[in-house]
Design an enzyme around this catalytic site. Sequence first.
Site, PDB file in Angstrom:
ATOM      1  N   PRO A 115       6.170  92.629   6.716  1.00 52.82           N
ATOM      2  CG  PRO A 115       5.963  91.376   9.029  1.00 52.82           C
ATOM      3  CD  PRO A 115       5.297  91.662   7.399  1.00 52.82           C
ATOM      4  CB  ILE A 116      10.862  92.516   4.142  1.00 48.93           C
ATOM      5  CG1 ILE A 116       9.825  92.905   3.211  1.00 48.93           C
ATOM      6  CG2 ILE A 116      12.122  91.621   3.107  1.00 48.93           C
ATOM      7  CD1 ILE A 116       9.938  93.761   2.042  1.00 48.93           C
TER       8      ILE A 116
END
Length: 67
Positions: free
Chosen positions: A2-3
């Site tokens: 996840p970014i």
Amino acid sequence: MPIIQVNLIEGRSDAQKEKLIAALTDGAVQALDAPRESVRVLIYELPASHWGVAGKAKGKAAGGDSK
């Protein structure tokens, strides 16, 4: 991995940004069952004059609130 990207009007302290990074990381770990080590948080700070609200730069919008 996840970014999470966050756009903020500049002016928050490093401590506030660290608290935000920790909270967003915790949220991603809980909601996505992502390994903590895989979570990335990117904070982009912009001057109020680069942030438009109601057709005006944030620093000049009604109330003049810059955050």
